[in-house]
Design a protein around this motif. Structure first.
Motif, PDB file in Angstrom:
ATOM      1  N   GLU A  59     -12.900 -15.320  10.999  1.00 29.39           N
ATOM      2  CA  GLU A  59     -11.863 -16.067  11.676  1.00 29.39           C
ATOM      3  C   GLU A  59     -12.469 -16.491  12.953  1.00 29.39           C
ATOM      4  OE1 GLU A  59      -8.405 -14.151  12.274  1.00 29.39           O
ATOM      5  OE2 GLU A  59      -8.225 -13.280  10.169  1.00 29.39           O
TER       6      GLU A  59
ATOM      7  N   THR B 147      -0.413  -8.416   2.554  1.00 26.85           N
ATOM      8  CA  THR B 147      -0.625  -6.941   2.579  1.00 26.85           C
ATOM      9  C   THR B 147       0.269  -6.099   3.306  1.00 26.85           C
ATOM     10  OG1 THR B 147      -3.002  -7.536   2.326  1.00 26.85           O
ATOM     11  CG2 THR B 147      -2.612  -5.496   2.869  1.00 26.85           C
TER      12      THR B 147
ATOM     13  N   TYR C 295      -8.494  -2.604   7.443  1.00 28.06           N
ATOM     14  CA  TYR C 295      -7.037  -2.209   7.813  1.00 28.06           C
ATOM     15  C   TYR C 295      -5.998  -3.426   8.190  1.00 28.06           C
ATOM     16  CZ  TYR C 295      -3.086   0.121   9.783  1.00 28.06           C
ATOM     17  OH  TYR C 295      -1.679   0.539   9.962  1.00 28.06           O
TER      18      TYR C 295
ATOM     19  N   HIS D 129      -7.401  -6.516   8.176  1.00 24.38           N
ATOM     20  CA  HIS D 129      -8.052  -7.637   7.321  1.00 24.38           C
ATOM     21  C   HIS D 129      -8.503  -8.721   8.390  1.00 24.38           C
ATOM     22  CE1 HIS D 129      -6.824  -6.001   3.370  1.00 24.38           C
ATOM     23  NE2 HIS D 129      -5.895  -5.582   4.004  1.00 24.38           N
TER      24      HIS D 129
ATOM     25  N   VAL E 226      -0.464  -9.726   6.909  1.00 26.08           N
ATOM     26  CA  VAL E 226      -0.792  -8.640   6.788  1.00 26.08           C
ATOM     27  C   VAL E 226       0.384  -7.865   7.725  1.00 26.08           C
ATOM     28  CG1 VAL E 226      -2.543  -6.803   7.201  1.00 26.08           C
ATOM     29  CG2 VAL E 226      -3.166  -9.140   6.445  1.00 26.08           C
TER      30      VAL E 226
ATOM     31  N   SER F 190       0.549  -2.943   4.720  1.00 26.18           N
ATOM     32  CA  SER F 190      -0.448  -1.570   4.733  1.00 26.18           C
ATOM     33  C   SER F 190       0.429  -0.426   4.742  1.00 26.18           C
ATOM     34  CB  SER F 190      -1.154  -1.522   6.135  1.00 26.18           C
ATOM     35  OG  SER F 190      -0.317  -1.543   7.344  1.00 26.18           O
ATOM     36  N   ALA F 191      -0.133   0.859   4.803  1.00 31.42           N
ATOM     37  CA  ALA F 191       0.184   1.865   4.371  1.00 31.42           C
ATOM     38  C   ALA F 191       1.435   2.323   5.351  1.00 31.42           C
ATOM     39  CB  ALA F 191      -0.993   3.073   4.327  1.00 31.42           C
TER      40      ALA F 191
ATOM     41  N   ILE G 297     -12.983 -15.650  -1.697  1.00 34.02           N
ATOM     42  CA  ILE G 297     -12.689 -14.275  -1.671  1.00 34.02           C
ATOM     43  C   ILE G 297     -11.374 -13.980  -2.297  1.00 34.02           C
ATOM     44  CG2 ILE G 297     -12.063 -12.417   0.044  1.00 34.02           C
ATOM     45  CD1 ILE G 297     -13.604 -13.777   2.080  1.00 34.02           C
TER      46      ILE G 297
ATOM     47  N   SER H 261     -11.560 -10.449  10.186  1.00 33.51           N
ATOM     48  CA  SER H 261     -13.107 -10.343   9.926  1.00 33.51           C
ATOM     49  C   SER H 261     -13.666 -11.551  10.613  1.00 33.51           C
ATOM     50  CB  SER H 261     -13.305 -10.822   8.467  1.00 33.51           C
ATOM     51  OG  SER H 261     -13.153 -12.411   8.382  1.00 33.51           O
TER      52      SER H 261
ATOM     53  N   GLU I 159       0.572  -1.387   0.120  1.00 29.10           N
ATOM     54  CA  GLU I 159      -0.010   0.116   0.245  1.00 29.10           C
ATOM     55  C   GLU I 159       0.809   1.407   0.063  1.00 29.10           C
ATOM     56  OE1 GLU I 159      -3.259  -0.027   2.896  1.00 29.10           O
ATOM     57  OE2 GLU I 159      -3.858  -1.900   2.226  1.00 29.10           O
TER      58      GLU I 159
ATOM     59  N   PHE J 282       0.761  -4.310   9.583  1.00 29.28           N
ATOM     60  CA  PHE J 282       0.051  -3.188   9.873  1.00 29.28           C
ATOM     61  C   PHE J 282       0.563  -2.498  11.114  1.00 29.28           C
ATOM     62  CE2 PHE J 282      -2.647  -4.415  13.235  1.00 29.28           C
ATOM     63  CZ  PHE J 282      -2.506  -5.789  13.171  1.00 29.28           C
ATOM     64  N   SER J 283       0.330  -1.061  11.112  1.00 32.02           N
ATOM     65  CA  SER J 283       0.655  -0.402  12.434  1.00 32.02           C
ATOM     66  C   SER J 283       1.966  -0.321  12.514  1.00 32.02           C
ATOM     67  CB  SER J 283       0.028  -1.263  13.741  1.00 32.02           C
ATOM     68  OG  SER J 283       0.154  -0.294  14.900  1.00 32.02           O
ATOM     69  N   GLY J 284       2.762   0.336  11.627  1.00 30.37           N
ATOM     70  CA  GLY J 284       4.054   0.332  11.618  1.00 30.37           C
ATOM     71  C   GLY J 284       4.866  -0.951  11.058  1.00 30.37           C
TER      72      GLY J 284
ATOM     73  N   ILE K 265      -0.088 -10.311  11.025  1.00 28.57           N
ATOM     74  CA  ILE K 265      -1.456 -11.020  11.307  1.00 28.57           C
ATOM     75  C   ILE K 265      -1.975 -11.837  10.177  1.00 28.57           C
ATOM     76  CG2 ILE K 265      -2.885  -9.359  11.112  1.00 28.57           C
ATOM     77  CD1 ILE K 265      -4.916 -10.463  13.071  1.00 28.57           C
ATOM     78  N   ASP K 266      -2.295 -13.227  10.315  1.00 33.55           N
ATOM     79  CA  ASP K 266      -2.614 -13.748   8.942  1.00 33.55           C
ATOM     80  C   ASP K 266      -4.060 -13.541   8.658  1.00 33.55           C
ATOM     81  OD1 ASP K 266      -0.635 -16.629   9.646  1.00 33.55           O
ATOM     82  OD2 ASP K 266      -0.268 -14.846   8.421  1.00 33.55           O
ATOM     83  N   LYS K 267      -4.348 -13.965   7.716  1.00 37.00           N
ATOM     84  CA  LYS K 267      -5.827 -13.204   7.209  1.00 37.00           C
ATOM     85  C   LYS K 267      -6.933 -14.136   7.093  1.00 37.00           C
ATOM     86  CE  LYS K 267      -5.691 -11.254   3.112  1.00 37.00           C
ATOM     87  NZ  LYS K 267      -5.953 -10.168   2.320  1.00 37.00           N
ATOM     88  N   THR K 268      -8.105 -13.881   6.565  1.00 30.90           N
ATOM     89  CA  THR K 268      -9.159 -14.644   6.418  1.00 30.90           C
ATOM     90  C   THR K 268      -8.989 -15.271   4.753  1.00 30.90           C
ATOM     91  OG1 THR K 268     -10.704 -12.978   5.326  1.00 30.90           O
ATOM     92  CG2 THR K 268     -10.467 -13.155   7.714  1.00 30.90           C
TER      93      THR K 268
END
Lengths: 228, 774
Positions: free
Chosen positions: B145, A164, B138, B140, A182, A166-167, A201, B142, A148, A184-186, A191-194
């Motif tokens: 999980e 991902t 942000y 991800h 993913v 993140s920005a 998806i 959901s 991002e 994020f936050s610095g 964390i792994d994702k759905t």
């Protein structure tokens, strides 16, 4: 044919055919391998001495910078690189020509002393999206990953598939991110994702990505002739 | 205080008005009164709670006083959800709680707002209902999980309340009650029919293996029902009993009241109300800790890793803070925000009231201190040029131009000028009196002088009034007018600059020294080097501001009718408050740490100074811009012009003078810098009996002098050498510090053998000499 420098200060209408275009001081890439379906926008900049390979259906937005000054760059199929993103080793440092030389020298020294299992270079797998102002110096970015806005990937990173970033995240050099991560936050949390759990998806994302590529093809004029 | 310099804080004196006077003893009240009279000390810990920037303060017009956030009462006007901006009426808040009960949730992992997403089904037929999930854009995360999907995209709160993680339904309270009743009956029947000889078996339908510990909600509902039963059982049957029953124990009071409440005719035996007992079984809400659950948790961590556990922040944000694993996370309903109005604590006047509309940020009533109290600000005054006859050449002035003033590195001992700027928000002109103590309180004592303590500030009229007024507005005062053309000093008593509604005056500050450098040797003790606390090097100046002005009496009733009442009547009003102005941070002297003998510019005693203005050296050629000097200080006591690189007082003590002289020699300072010191030093040497300590010091000076190979025609040394002969024998022989009894000793007493003393070279002086009176 000469490459013209991407940060063109004068407006495009100021250029007239009688005034000779400035030749770029940057070294031209030794070999640029482009597929015919690649879309390279107006002010994209491909520089460097190592080979640059761009896969089919890739979209390079205006003012992107691909630099193979230190190592080759490979973009997979369906990659999208947004404006002002920088791909290639050496882009993370100051982009001046002088310091690039110094960084090149320093990286040469470090390269000789460093033994890496992987060959140097930046490889983006298919369907990677690099958003605006991101700096990708990673060794390898897995398929479907989204990097991002403003993210910085250090040298030698190996990013898994469908990640991902993140920005404004900063990934230190030589990190290894497993698939579906993913950040994020610095740079701290992952964390792994759905997506892992629901492949439908994933498929939805792929179709959306394909539609995006179509839209770009319609909207952005192709300047591939300059580089082909 | 981590503030950008320079800053101004205003003191609210509410801290001593909270306690009523009746609670204070007389001695305390006296002490408090003393405190009020003394200077406000910004370093004291109490002032930490009393100082606020002007923007944080409100103003009560009835009390005519500043109100700080601590002396304000807040009342909530309305509650709203920050996500959906829906206003929740207060009755609903009381019953349903302070969270949004619509669709607003926060991600349990990263607290960003969750979005309702639809999971696409491959077949577009509407046979299967749509599945909705909550997803975080942000991180991800959901609800997939945790296994939650729901049917509609509205009313998510209600749907979520019925689904637990994993898709299992949560029973509603009614269902739970019914369930509980059923189980109670079952157990009661079991107990009745239990055969004492046969082992107890659980004959309930569920097998033992499926037994799950009750969830938190279940336990809560069980407990609540149980306590309700208990309370009902305690209630007395008759109506006349006192309502104040202590449910937990039959206290004497309630028993006695029980006795008296019934008519004495009836002598019914009052049964002691049974004590309330705690929950005894699981149906009543008792949970016995099972170590097996801990083992299960440990196994789970082993299996899933550390990343599957929750951080403390995530845990605490959950409704049930005792969860441990990611799979137990639930979306967090958004907390409601409030709009509040603020009232003065003493007179209940509303000070700030926002509009009821949620989306508007305006205020109906807004009584800010900004509109009633002048704003005080301070900045460093750049040094100005003296209008000298020799215009400074551009090269020289730029070379000697100091670096831009750094608020973090104010130099000790150098008089620095600051500009204090007051702007008046009122519609009447005010007369301001400023007062500050001559030294700042605290460890580091800086001397502060306000050059113009009393001045006027104009009214905050419209700009156009000023421009269109008949009298031509005075041109902006030339700043040079406040500098005396001849001597280049800033004149005290005059303002620096003045504008339509503002005035600025000059404050001179001589920052103190951070380390209290004790004199060497002579007093025998080192100054306590306690070490400075973090903020002791802050230069904070407490200034007492007093305003006097004439305001309309009925200012708040303006517009009601001009003829009514006395419109033009002015009353004299006065306001006063303390402010603390933060001017910067004092930098430590670098050379103060290393040398054993330090420069000492004593703050004490400049009374015995030899006031000779001729001692001031002539103006140096290159530094022409430091021309400011004040008449207040005694110029003769300074080594050089104020504002120059070396501007320090000559110390009073002879020993310290010698130290200073020594130091200057070692630094190789030019002679004209040393001249005033030399003059006073020699003069003092004439007058005092040199003690051994002085001699020691001078001798070391000689040693240093000669080590540098400097010419011997030094007046100090000449004098020393010339008069050494005349010093008393006792002084020469005894190297200890001056003792009191030296003056009474006879010179002939105690012939000593000099070879055993430090001063072997004094063998020639074995005959005493009378002390000559000078």
């Amino acid at each position: 044919m000469s490459g013209q420098p991407a940060p063109a200060r004068p407006a495009p209408d100021r250029r007239s055919s009688t005034v000779p275009k400035r030749t770029s001081l940057l070294p031209k890439p030794s070999s640029i391998v482009l597929d015919s379906s690649v879309l390279i926008a107006q002010h994209a900049q491909l520089t460097g001495t190592h080979p640059i390979t761009i896969g089919p259906n890739t979209v390079l937005h205006p003012h992107t910078k691909l630099s193979s000054a230190l190592a080759p760059v490979v973009l997979g199929e369906g990659c999208v690189v947004f404006e002002r993103a920088k791909i290639g080793i050496g882009m993370g440092a100051e982009p001046d020509a002088e310091s690039r030389q110094s960084s090149r020298a320093s990286s040469r020294n470090s390269a000789s002393t460093r033994d890496s299992m992987r060959s140097e270079g930046t490889v983006l797998a298919k369907n990677v999206v690099v958003e605006s102002n991101a700096i990708v110096e990673a060794a390898e970015v897995g398929e479907g990953t989204v990097i991002e806005v403003g993210a910085v990937l250090g040298r030698g990173c190996i990013i898994g598939k469908y990640c991902t970033i993140s920005a404004s995240s900063i990934i230190p050099p030589n990190t290894r991110l497993p698939d579906y991560t993913v950040v994020f936050s610095g740079s701290q949390q992952r964390i792994d994702k759905t997506l892992q759990l629901r492949p439908e998806i994933l498929d939805a994302k792929v179709t959306v990505h394909a539609k995006q590529l179509d839209m770009f093809k319609k909207l952005i004029p192709n300047n591939i002739a300059k580089w082909a | 205080m981590a503030q950008a310099f320079p800053y101004t804080y205003y003191a609210c004196d509410c801290f001593d008005s909270n306690t009523t006077t009746s609670t204070k003893r007389a001695s305390q009240m006296l002490a408090a009164a003393d405190e009020e009279d003394s200077t406000f000390d910004p370093q004291s810990s109490r002032s930490n709670y009393a100082l606020y920037p002007l923007e944080h303060l409100l103003y009560c017009e009835d009390c005519q006083q500043i109100r700080c956030p601590r002396c304000i009462i807040e009342e909530t006007l309305n509650w709203y959800c920050p996500n959906c901006l829906f206003e929740v009426p207060s009755s609903v808040v009381k019953s349903d709680g302070n969270r949004c009960t619509r669709n607003c949730f926060q991600c349990p992992v990263c607290i960003s707002p969750l979005i309702v997403n639809v999971l696409d089904t491959p077949d577009t037929s509407s046979a299967t209902p749509d599945r909705h999930i909550l997803a975080c854009p942000y991180c991800h995360w959901s609800t997939i999980e945790t296994g939650i999907e729901f049917e509609k995209h509205t009313g998510v709160y209600g749907q979520l309340a019925r689904i637990a993680n994993g898709g299992r339904p949560i029973p509603t309270p009614k269902e739970r009650d019914k369930e509980r009743e059923k189980r109670k009956e079952l157990e009661a029947r079991q107990q009745d029919s239990r055969n004492p000889l046969s082992p107890s078996t659980n004959s309930s339908a569920t097998a033992v293996g499926d037994y799950e510990p009750p969830s938190r909600d279940e336990v809560f509902s069980n407990l609540a029902a149980f306590y309700k039963c208990q309370i009902e059982a305690q209630k007395p049957p008759n109506l006349f009993a006192s309502g104040e029953f202590n449910f937990s124990s039959p206290s004497a009071h309630s028993r006695i009241m029980n006795l008296y409440s019934t008519t004495t005719a009836k002598k019914q035996k009052r049964a002691k109300p049974a004590t309330m007992r705690e929950a005894a079984s699981e149906l009543e809400g008792l949970t016995i800790h099972d170590p097996a659950s801990d083992n299960a948790a440990i196994e789970r961590i082993k299996r899933d890793g550390w990343s599957s556990t929750l951080s403390p922040t995530q845990k605490l944000a959950q409704t049930n803070p005792h969860v441990h694993f990611e799979a137990e996370l639930r979306p967090i309903p958004t907390l409601l925000c409030t709009k509040r109005s603020k009232r003065c604590r003493s007179c209940r006047h509303i000070l700030s009231k926002p509009e009821s509309k949620i989306t508007s940020t305006r205020y109906k009533i807004k009584l800010l201190a900004l509109n009633h109290i002048p704003r005080l600000s301070i900045r460093a005054l750049p040094p100005t040029n003296v209008p000298s006859s020799v215009p400074p050449t551009p090269g020289s002035s730029s070379s000697s131009q100091q670096q831009p003033f750094s608020y973090h590195a104010i130099r000790s001992g150098v008089p620095t000028h600051f500009l204090l700027h007051l702007s008046n928000p009122l519609f009447d002109p005010i007369r301001v009196t400023l007062a500050t103590s001559s030294t700042t309180p605290g460890k580091v004592q800086s001397r502060v002088t306000i050059l113009c303590p009393q001045f006027d500030v104009g009214a905050n009229t419209d700009v156009w009034d000023d421009a269109l007024s008949a009298s031509p507005a005075p041109p902006s005062r030339n700043r040079g007018a406040t500098i005396n053309a001849e001597t280049g000093l800033i004149e005290a008593g005059k303002v620096w600059d003045k504008g339509r509604n503002w005035t600025s005056v000059v404050v001179e500050v001589v920052p103190g020294f951070l380390q209290d450098i004790g004199s060497f040797g002579g007093e025998g003790k080192r100054a306590e080097e306690e070490g400075l606390n973090d903020d002791d090097d802050l230069l904070e100046i407490p200034i007492f501001v007093r305003l006097e002005f004439e305001a309309d009496v009925h200012a708040d009733e303006r517009g009601l009718g001009d003829s009514r009442g006395s419109k033009g009547e002015k009353e004299r009003r006065e306001e006063a408050f303390w402010t603390v102005v933060g001017a910067g941070r004092i930098k430590e002297l670098e050379d103060a740490k290393n040398k054993p003998k330090k420069k000492h510019a004593g703050d004490t005693g400049k009374d015995e100074s030899q006031a000779d203005p001729d001692a001031r050296p002539k103006k140096r050629g290159k530094t022409t811009e430091y021309a400011e000097d004040t008449e207040a200080k005694n110029p003769g006591n300074y080594l050089a012009k104020l504002g120059g690189p070396i501007a320090m007082e000559i110390p009073a003590d002879l020993l310290e003078k010698i130290h200073l002289y020594n130091a200057m020699l070692q630094l190789g300072l030019p002679k004209f810098v040393q001249l005033p010191l030399i003059d006073t030093l020699v003069l003092q040497m004439y007058k005092t009996n040199l003690s051994a300590c002085h001699l020691d010091t001078l001798e070391i000076t000689i040693g240093r002098f000669y080590s540098r190979g400097v010419a011997i025609l030094d007046p100090v040394l000449n004098h020393l050498i010339g008069t050494y002969y005349f010093h008393s024998l006792a002084d020469c022989t005894h190297p200890e510090p001056t003792r009191k009894e030296t003056t009474t000793q006879d010179d002939d007493a105690g012939r000593t053998d000099f070879t055993t003393t430090k001063r072997k070279y004094l063998g020639f002086a074995d005959h005493s000499a009378n002390r000559q009176a000078f």
